[in-house]
Design a protein around this motif. Sequence first.
Motif, PDB file in Angstrom:
ATOM      1  N   GLN A 145       0.843  -1.189   0.000  1.00  0.00           N
ATOM      2  CA  GLN A 145       0.000   0.000   0.000  1.00  0.00           C
ATOM      3  C   GLN A 145       0.880   1.240   0.000  1.00  0.00           C
ATOM      4  OE1 GLN A 145      -3.135  -1.297   2.916  1.00  0.00           O
ATOM      5  NE2 GLN A 145      -3.317   0.898   3.214  1.00  0.00           N
ATOM      6  N   LYS A 146       0.436   2.259  -0.694  1.00  0.00           N
ATOM      7  CA  LYS A 146       1.195   3.523  -0.672  1.00  0.00           C
ATOM      8  C   LYS A 146       0.659   4.392   0.468  1.00  0.00           C
ATOM      9  CE  LYS A 146       3.400   3.666  -4.911  1.00  0.00           C
ATOM     10  NZ  LYS A 146       3.777   2.307  -4.504  1.00  0.00           N
ATOM     11  N   ILE A 155       9.582   2.649   1.210  1.00  0.00           N
ATOM     12  CA  ILE A 155       8.978   3.953   1.487  1.00  0.00           C
ATOM     13  C   ILE A 155      10.100   4.937   1.825  1.00  0.00           C
ATOM     14  CG2 ILE A 155       7.493   5.237   3.110  1.00  0.00           C
ATOM     15  CD1 ILE A 155       5.696   2.777   3.229  1.00  0.00           C
ATOM     16  N   TYR A 213       8.362  10.395   4.253  1.00  0.00           N
ATOM     17  CA  TYR A 213       7.298   9.852   5.102  1.00  0.00           C
ATOM     18  C   TYR A 213       7.799   9.470   6.481  1.00  0.00           C
ATOM     19  CZ  TYR A 213       4.471   9.528   0.916  1.00  0.00           C
ATOM     20  OH  TYR A 213       3.758   9.830  -0.203  1.00  0.00           O
TER      21      TYR A 213
END
Length: 356
Positions: free
Chosen positions: A190-191, A299, A304
């Motif tokens: 999932q992003k 990621i 993030y």
Amino acid sequence: MSSTDLTALETELAAGIAAAGTLDDLDRVRVAALGKKGRIPELMQTLGKMAPDERKNFGQAVNTVKARITDAIEARKAVLEEAALEARLATERADITLPVRPGPESEGRIHPVSQVMDELAEIFADMGFSVAEGPDIETDDYNFTKLNIPPEHPSRQDHDTFYFSPNEKGERMVLRTHTSPVQIRTMLNQKPPIRIIAPGRVYRCDSDQTHTPMFHQIEALVIDETTHMGHLKWTLEEMCKAFFEVDEVKMRFRSSYFPFTEPSAEIDIAADAIGKPGKWLEIGGCGMVHPKVLENCGIDPTRYQGYAFGMGIDRMAMLKYGLTDLRAFFNADMRWLKHYGFSLLDVPTLAGGLSS
Ligand code: DAH
């Protein structure tokens, strides 16, 4: 045939009709009397051989008997039909004064662990989290390595892991020792932004009054661009207030160490709320997701960041519902379940009360 014989025949047939106890009996009597080869048509056939005068009188007499027998059969039929209906009504009658028999929906119980999972899912759903899942049999890589616990890392020892035999490639699967590998699975698939909880079973080779080889955890993971410790604290406080159904819960974050978070903390709650003033109870661990873990999942840690926490569900169930022996959770004792379990129909909702 004489008129006396005719009278005798009528008496006989009438007796047969009166004696018929069921509609089937009566039908047999009707066929024997009026059917093609029955007694009355039989008589009619003898008319042909009679003198015209005699034929007229006898014919009339037979017709009269036939009419009376037909009427008698109809009358008996009505009586029998009425009786059959009465009998059916009697057997099909429902006694509405009987108490309702308990069915599965009132006999069955929701286990406190399932109840707590449902309550937590409801609380977190309200905060915009979705529920993620992972398998109980996990790869060593997801359970440890990608969580920044490389082989030979000392914290592997703390986990008392159940290992499977190595496969052809020499890889060992494990029974997951925590729900944290669901973080890895989620970030790989999932992003960001990510906001999930993951309740489930975990396993450690450990067994005494407060430890069972299988127990339950709930994991949470939030990844976004500006997520910080404050969000983590607020979320946990809101969760605790909602879960324990009180207006105020005192919490304490105790500095700690986990390889997959930096900084890391242990979460304590003041036990006042549950009738143990002055005491603190540890309910789980938390922290900001380690940049290496983000990197391991593709990621970008410069863009993030996020937080994660993991809590013991069994522990929370014990605290909320005053259960003292963890082992009782897994004994499948019907008396215990009846006493401590929850009704199937009381689905926890924030509006209607979590544990009403
Ligand atoms: N996985 C840890 C354990 O089972 C608990 C934990 C600590 C989970 C910190 C987390 C975390 O997500 O951030 O001991």
